[in-house]
Design a protein around this motif. Sequence first.
Motif, short mmCIF file in Angstrom:
data_model
loop_
_atom_site.label_atom_id
_atom_site.label_comp_id
_atom_site.label_asym_id
_atom_site.label_seq_id
_atom_site.Cartn_x
_atom_site.Cartn_y
_atom_site.Cartn_z
N GLY A 306 0.81 -1.21 0.00
CA GLY A 306 0.00 0.00 0.00
C GLY A 306 0.85 1.26 0.00
N VAL A 307 0.20 2.39 0.13
CA VAL A 307 0.88 3.69 0.13
C VAL A 307 1.34 4.00 1.54
N THR A 308 2.65 4.06 1.76
CA THR A 308 3.21 4.32 3.08
C THR A 308 3.55 5.80 3.24
N HIS A 309 3.91 6.16 4.46
CA HIS A 309 4.32 7.54 4.73
C HIS A 309 5.55 7.91 3.91
N GLN A 310 6.47 6.97 3.76
CA GLN A 310 7.67 7.25 2.97
C GLN A 310 7.33 7.45 1.49
N ASP A 311 6.33 6.73 0.99
CA ASP A 311 5.88 6.97 -0.38
C ASP A 311 5.36 8.40 -0.53
N GLN A 312 4.64 8.87 0.47
CA GLN A 312 4.14 10.24 0.43
C GLN A 312 5.29 11.25 0.40
N ARG A 313 6.30 11.02 1.21
CA ARG A 313 7.44 11.93 1.24
C ARG A 313 8.17 11.96 -0.10
N VAL A 328 3.57 4.08 -10.55
CA VAL A 328 3.57 2.66 -10.95
C VAL A 328 3.25 1.82 -9.72
N LEU A 329 2.13 1.13 -9.76
CA LEU A 329 1.77 0.19 -8.70
C LEU A 329 2.31 -1.18 -9.09
N ASN A 330 3.43 -1.55 -8.50
CA ASN A 330 4.07 -2.83 -8.83
C ASN A 330 3.51 -3.95 -7.94
N LYS A 331 3.73 -5.17 -8.37
CA LYS A 331 3.26 -6.38 -7.68
C LYS A 331 1.73 -6.42 -7.63
N TRP A 332 1.09 -5.87 -8.66
CA TRP A 332 -0.37 -5.80 -8.70
C TRP A 332 -1.00 -7.19 -8.76
N GLU A 333 -0.26 -8.16 -9.33
CA GLU A 333 -0.81 -9.50 -9.48
C GLU A 333 -0.98 -10.22 -8.14
N MET A 334 -0.37 -9.69 -7.07
CA MET A 334 -0.43 -10.34 -5.77
C MET A 334 -1.70 -9.96 -4.99
N LEU A 335 -2.48 -9.00 -5.49
CA LEU A 335 -3.63 -8.47 -4.75
C LEU A 335 -4.93 -9.09 -5.23
N VAL A 343 -6.15 -0.21 -2.17
CA VAL A 343 -4.93 0.49 -2.61
C VAL A 343 -5.29 1.65 -3.53
N SER A 344 -6.26 1.47 -4.41
CA SER A 344 -6.69 2.56 -5.28
C SER A 344 -7.23 3.72 -4.45
N GLY A 345 -7.94 3.41 -3.37
CA GLY A 345 -8.42 4.46 -2.48
C GLY A 345 -7.29 5.18 -1.77
N GLU A 346 -6.25 4.43 -1.37
CA GLU A 346 -5.10 5.05 -0.72
C GLU A 346 -4.38 6.01 -1.68
N ILE A 347 -4.29 5.66 -2.95
CA ILE A 347 -3.66 6.55 -3.94
C ILE A 347 -4.42 7.86 -4.02
N ASP A 349 -6.42 9.17 -1.79
CA ASP A 349 -6.45 9.88 -0.52
C ASP A 349 -5.09 10.45 -0.13
N ARG A 350 -4.06 9.62 -0.13
CA ARG A 350 -2.76 10.03 0.40
C ARG A 350 -1.88 10.74 -0.63
N LEU A 351 -2.16 10.53 -1.91
CA LEU A 351 -1.37 11.18 -2.95
C LEU A 351 -2.26 12.08 -3.80
N SER A 352 -3.21 12.75 -3.15
CA SER A 352 -4.16 13.60 -3.87
C SER A 352 -3.47 14.77 -4.57
N PHE A 353 -2.32 15.22 -4.06
CA PHE A 353 -1.61 16.34 -4.68
C PHE A 353 -0.98 15.93 -6.02
N LEU A 354 -0.97 14.63 -6.30
CA LEU A 354 -0.51 14.14 -7.61
C LEU A 354 -1.70 13.58 -8.40
N ALA A 355 -2.85 14.18 -8.21
CA ALA A 355 -4.05 13.66 -8.86
C ALA A 355 -3.93 13.71 -10.37
N TYR A 356 -3.09 14.61 -10.89
CA TYR A 356 -2.93 14.72 -12.34
C TYR A 356 -2.09 13.58 -12.93
#
Length: 463
Positions: A306-313, A328-335, A343-347, A349-356
Amino acid sequence: MSVVAVVGRPNVGKSSLVNRLSGRRDAVTDSFAGVTRDRKVVPADWSGVHFDLVDTGGWSSAGKPASKEGVAAGKPASKDALQVGGSGSSLDAKVSEQAARAADASDLVLLVVDATVGITQEDEAAAHMLRRKNVPVLVVANKVDSQAQEPDGWEAARLGFNGVHLVSALHGRGSGDLLDAIVALLPPAPGLEAEAPGIPTGDGSAPTFREERVAIVGRPNVGKSTLFNRMVGEARSIVHDEPGTTRDSIDTVVETADGAIRFVDTAGLRRKSRQTSGAEYYSLVRALSAIDEADVSLLVIDASAGVTHQDQRLAERIDAAGSPVVMVLNKWEMLDAERRAEVSGEISDRLSFLAYAPVIKVSALTGLGVHKLLPALGLAVEAYRRRVPTAEVNRVVADAQAAQPAPHGARILYATQGAVNPPTFTLFANRALPPPYVRYIERTIREKFGFGPTPLKLRVRRR
């Protein structure tokens, strides 16, 4: 250009020698062995001759290095003493394999030995392996810091190659003579080839050749090197389940139908409190530099974590650099289906400033979805360099103000695009514009002109 591979056992000063010969501090160095793992290509030139130096990790031996006394006593090294992964570590095996590939693909090999230690069993095994390759070899005795140490360096003559070059990579002693010998053995440079077409600039002019830089960044162990190898089409970076395997930024140029792309595999970025060595600090510096110099960044996220705090930084750091970004969401086949929705919701929510930024779901291991990355990169670069006529910008801004006027009587009088890379617009207004309204204008410009995955900069000036 010609390629010169720098090989040898661990901790003989190969990276220091590469830095000395190139006149650059591109290769990460440290006092402990095993810092270099992947092949690192560094450009160099001498007397008008340009060539590439390839820094490699240390070749490992099956057993412990023979002592100086044992070699002097005439105990020959087994021809199989130097083998891929001889130490039993799978990571060592991959480091050795990368060094062997560098030697196979080179026009000249520099076999580096440590004059302060003498010739070891590993050195003799390396020499035996190189004699079986159809490539010229220069033996370099490193760490000869003074004239008193020269007799120790001449011991390398027993390896059986023509001559020994005594150098001190630390102090530069003998480096000029070594460079003279290198350029004398390199093949003549081929004639310049016609330039290949590049990715269109989007301004209507004829396409010109340009090498796009794509930085692959992310936390440790998210699959950056696996994705890098998948994109370049070969095992160029070492892939291992140990976090922090990649310690330097490794780049490779790939020719595509739209032009050349230089993919840059970077070291995993993690918090300063978790950095364990000085080498890791320099790996961090190289990775941040790769982000700043990139035309596009691929932010690789481990979908299974998922999206971690370090990913946000990291996303904030990439956004601040001002270059386009493709997530790039890697290892997608494992979900499973439920986890994919989370995970799509986390993207969002937590990375909304990169919505573009587009989100590409892939499996670097199997190749699932990787074919979508090149089109996304092409669109990002085209938008990054797009210039919009002033008349069209003012028409879109006027329509946006008519649909939603600014509060408190504020009004945009005039707008123009002042720069590209990234697209930068200047708004001339009669008074200060509230930040939410500036974001509204930015979103309108992005949607109307299709800027997609590239960041936009808006500046407001009062008139």
